[in-house]
Design a protein around this motif. Structure first.
Motif, PDB file in Angstrom:
ATOM      1  N   LYS A  46      20.313  54.243   5.577  1.00  0.00           N
ATOM      2  CA  LYS A  46      21.239  54.753   4.419  1.00  0.00           C
ATOM      3  C   LYS A  46      21.521  53.314   3.563  1.00  0.00           C
ATOM      4  O   LYS A  46      21.967  53.748   2.359  1.00  0.00           O
ATOM      5  CB  LYS A  46      22.533  55.252   5.047  1.00  0.00           C
ATOM      6  CG  LYS A  46      22.230  56.540   5.577  1.00  0.00           C
ATOM      7  CD  LYS A  46      23.681  57.130   6.248  1.00  0.00           C
ATOM      8  CE  LYS A  46      23.211  58.379   6.843  1.00  0.00           C
ATOM      9  NZ  LYS A  46      24.167  59.279   7.167  1.00  0.00           N
ATOM     10  N   PHE A  47      20.988  52.321   4.037  1.00  0.00           N
ATOM     11  CA  PHE A  47      20.985  51.035   3.267  1.00  0.00           C
ATOM     12  C   PHE A  47      19.883  51.090   2.131  1.00  0.00           C
ATOM     13  O   PHE A  47      18.701  50.867   2.806  1.00  0.00           O
ATOM     14  CB  PHE A  47      20.895  50.006   4.220  1.00  0.00           C
ATOM     15  CG  PHE A  47      21.498  48.633   3.364  1.00  0.00           C
ATOM     16  CD1 PHE A  47      22.680  48.477   3.478  1.00  0.00           C
ATOM     17  CD2 PHE A  47      20.613  47.722   2.927  1.00  0.00           C
ATOM     18  CE1 PHE A  47      23.350  47.371   2.811  1.00  0.00           C
ATOM     19  CE2 PHE A  47      21.027  46.577   2.323  1.00  0.00           C
ATOM     20  CZ  PHE A  47      22.479  46.114   2.465  1.00  0.00           C
ATOM     21  N   THR A  48      20.234  51.217   0.974  1.00  0.00           N
ATOM     22  CA  THR A  48      19.114  51.157  -0.145  1.00  0.00           C
ATOM     23  C   THR A  48      19.118  50.004  -0.839  1.00  0.00           C
ATOM     24  O   THR A  48      19.807  49.316  -0.484  1.00  0.00           O
ATOM     25  CB  THR A  48      19.383  52.522  -1.238  1.00  0.00           C
ATOM     26  OG1 THR A  48      20.637  52.000  -1.785  1.00  0.00           O
ATOM     27  CG2 THR A  48      19.870  53.728  -0.679  1.00  0.00           C
ATOM     28  N   THR A  49      18.148  49.967  -1.684  1.00  0.00           N
ATOM     29  CA  THR A  49      17.788  48.608  -2.463  1.00  0.00           C
ATOM     30  C   THR A  49      18.948  48.181  -3.317  1.00  0.00           C
ATOM     31  O   THR A  49      19.479  47.262  -3.549  1.00  0.00           O
ATOM     32  CB  THR A  49      16.273  48.784  -3.255  1.00  0.00           C
ATOM     33  OG1 THR A  49      16.443  49.823  -4.066  1.00  0.00           O
ATOM     34  CG2 THR A  49      15.162  48.764  -2.453  1.00  0.00           C
ATOM     35  N   SER A  50      19.594  49.376  -3.901  1.00  0.00           N
ATOM     36  CA  SER A  50      20.873  49.308  -4.704  1.00  0.00           C
ATOM     37  C   SER A  50      21.955  48.653  -4.012  1.00  0.00           C
ATOM     38  O   SER A  50      22.734  47.902  -4.344  1.00  0.00           O
ATOM     39  CB  SER A  50      21.102  50.210  -5.502  1.00  0.00           C
ATOM     40  OG  SER A  50      21.540  51.450  -4.667  1.00  0.00           O
ATOM     41  N   ASP A  51      22.079  49.015  -2.548  1.00  0.00           N
ATOM     42  CA  ASP A  51      23.342  48.577  -1.715  1.00  0.00           C
ATOM     43  C   ASP A  51      22.721  47.154  -1.429  1.00  0.00           C
ATOM     44  O   ASP A  51      23.767  46.384  -1.519  1.00  0.00           O
ATOM     45  CB  ASP A  51      22.933  49.445  -0.577  1.00  0.00           C
ATOM     46  CG  ASP A  51      23.293  50.778  -0.461  1.00  0.00           C
ATOM     47  OD1 ASP A  51      24.274  51.225  -1.445  1.00  0.00           O
ATOM     48  OD2 ASP A  51      23.097  51.686   0.461  1.00  0.00           O
ATOM     49  N   LEU A  52      21.349  46.870  -1.278  1.00  0.00           N
ATOM     50  CA  LEU A  52      21.092  45.265  -1.057  1.00  0.00           C
ATOM     51  C   LEU A  52      21.602  44.295  -2.377  1.00  0.00           C
ATOM     52  O   LEU A  52      22.124  43.519  -2.185  1.00  0.00           O
ATOM     53  CB  LEU A  52      19.656  45.322  -0.763  1.00  0.00           C
ATOM     54  CG  LEU A  52      19.233  43.952  -0.468  1.00  0.00           C
ATOM     55  CD1 LEU A  52      19.945  43.068   0.611  1.00  0.00           C
ATOM     56  CD2 LEU A  52      17.705  43.926  -0.493  1.00  0.00           C
ATOM     57  N   GLY A  53      21.280  45.184  -3.567  1.00  0.00           N
ATOM     58  CA  GLY A  53      21.664  44.185  -4.719  1.00  0.00           C
ATOM     59  C   GLY A  53      23.061  44.179  -4.819  1.00  0.00           C
ATOM     60  O   GLY A  53      23.655  43.099  -5.117  1.00  0.00           O
ATOM     61  N   ASP A  54      23.909  45.060  -4.410  1.00  0.00           N
ATOM     62  CA  ASP A  54      25.356  45.072  -4.539  1.00  0.00           C
ATOM     63  C   ASP A  54      25.830  43.956  -3.682  1.00  0.00           C
ATOM     64  O   ASP A  54      26.682  43.202  -3.656  1.00  0.00           O
ATOM     65  CB  ASP A  54      25.949  46.420  -4.145  1.00  0.00           C
ATOM     66  CG  ASP A  54      25.691  47.488  -5.219  1.00  0.00           C
ATOM     67  OD1 ASP A  54      25.352  47.030  -6.409  1.00  0.00           O
ATOM     68  OD2 ASP A  54      26.097  48.845  -4.816  1.00  0.00           O
ATOM     69  N   LEU A  55      25.584  43.918  -2.217  1.00  0.00           N
ATOM     70  CA  LEU A  55      25.736  43.085  -1.583  1.00  0.00           C
ATOM     71  C   LEU A  55      25.422  41.808  -1.762  1.00  0.00           C
ATOM     72  O   LEU A  55      26.118  40.567  -1.744  1.00  0.00           O
ATOM     73  CB  LEU A  55      24.780  43.293   0.037  1.00  0.00           C
ATOM     74  CG  LEU A  55      25.052  42.295   1.180  1.00  0.00           C
ATOM     75  CD1 LEU A  55      26.572  42.317   1.641  1.00  0.00           C
ATOM     76  CD2 LEU A  55      24.216  42.730   2.394  1.00  0.00           C
ATOM     77  N   LEU A  56      24.143  41.281  -2.302  1.00  0.00           N
ATOM     78  CA  LEU A  56      23.747  39.923  -2.655  1.00  0.00           C
ATOM     79  C   LEU A  56      24.430  39.700  -3.924  1.00  0.00           C
ATOM     80  O   LEU A  56      25.108  38.398  -3.840  1.00  0.00           O
ATOM     81  CB  LEU A  56      22.206  39.963  -3.026  1.00  0.00           C
ATOM     82  CG  LEU A  56      21.185  40.207  -2.063  1.00  0.00           C
ATOM     83  CD1 LEU A  56      19.916  40.463  -2.489  1.00  0.00           C
ATOM     84  CD2 LEU A  56      21.363  38.995  -0.929  1.00  0.00           C
ATOM     85  N   ALA A  57      25.145  40.414  -4.692  1.00  0.00           N
ATOM     86  CA  ALA A  57      26.051  40.088  -5.858  1.00  0.00           C
ATOM     87  C   ALA A  57      27.276  39.616  -5.394  1.00  0.00           C
ATOM     88  O   ALA A  57      27.949  38.533  -5.602  1.00  0.00           O
ATOM     89  CB  ALA A  57      25.952  41.274  -6.915  1.00  0.00           C
ATOM     90  N   ARG A  58      27.823  40.457  -4.575  1.00  0.00           N
ATOM     91  CA  ARG A  58      29.050  40.013  -3.798  1.00  0.00           C
ATOM     92  C   ARG A  58      29.123  38.669  -2.996  1.00  0.00           C
ATOM     93  O   ARG A  58      29.976  37.945  -3.125  1.00  0.00           O
ATOM     94  CB  ARG A  58      29.454  41.034  -2.575  1.00  0.00           C
ATOM     95  CG  ARG A  58      30.061  42.465  -3.305  1.00  0.00           C
ATOM     96  CD  ARG A  58      30.997  43.299  -2.318  1.00  0.00           C
ATOM     97  NE  ARG A  58      30.569  43.169  -1.159  1.00  0.00           N
ATOM     98  CZ  ARG A  58      29.823  44.136  -0.307  1.00  0.00           C
ATOM     99  NH1 ARG A  58      29.199  45.075  -1.083  1.00  0.00           N
ATOM    100  NH2 ARG A  58      29.470  44.176   0.896  1.00  0.00           N
ATOM    101  N   LEU A  59      27.765  38.566  -2.362  1.00  0.00           N
ATOM    102  CA  LEU A  59      27.618  37.190  -1.660  1.00  0.00           C
ATOM    103  C   LEU A  59      27.651  35.961  -2.659  1.00  0.00           C
ATOM    104  O   LEU A  59      28.401  34.912  -2.541  1.00  0.00           O
ATOM    105  CB  LEU A  59      26.362  37.167  -0.672  1.00  0.00           C
ATOM    106  CG  LEU A  59      26.505  37.931   0.347  1.00  0.00           C
ATOM    107  CD1 LEU A  59      25.243  38.174   1.081  1.00  0.00           C
ATOM    108  CD2 LEU A  59      27.689  37.588   1.498  1.00  0.00           C
TER     109      LEU A  59
END
Length: 89
Positions: free
Chosen positions: A58-71
């Protein structure tokens, strides 16, 4: 036999599987001999293979982008805080 997803590294799956076996089978370490360990591990393997089901990522590429932006935001905030502390000293 352990069936792993074809799109994942088998070593990652093994690294997940062994701690499960350790928590659910080997601990507590109350075995009288190695035969008991072997029998319990084989029983767990059989049960696991009968009940294991594939899971849907359920972890999509957009989820990854959001996570990286938060980090990145946290990293930037940490750097700014360190700069203000060093300037105050």
């Amino acid at each position: 036999m352990l069936h792993t997803p074809i799109h994942a590294s088998w070593t990652n799956q093994i690294e997940i599987f062994f701690p499960i076996g350790q928590r659910k089978v080997v601990q507590p370490n109350d075995f009288t001999d190695l035969t008991a360990v072997r029998d319990r591990l084989r029983a767990f393997e059989d049960r696991y293979n009968l009940t294991a089901q594939p899971f849907q990522w359920k972890f999509t590429t957009s989820d990854l982008g959001d996570l990286l932006a938060r980090l990145d935001r946290h990293t930037l905030a940490d750097r700014q805080e360190e700069s203000s502390v060093s300037l105050a000293a």
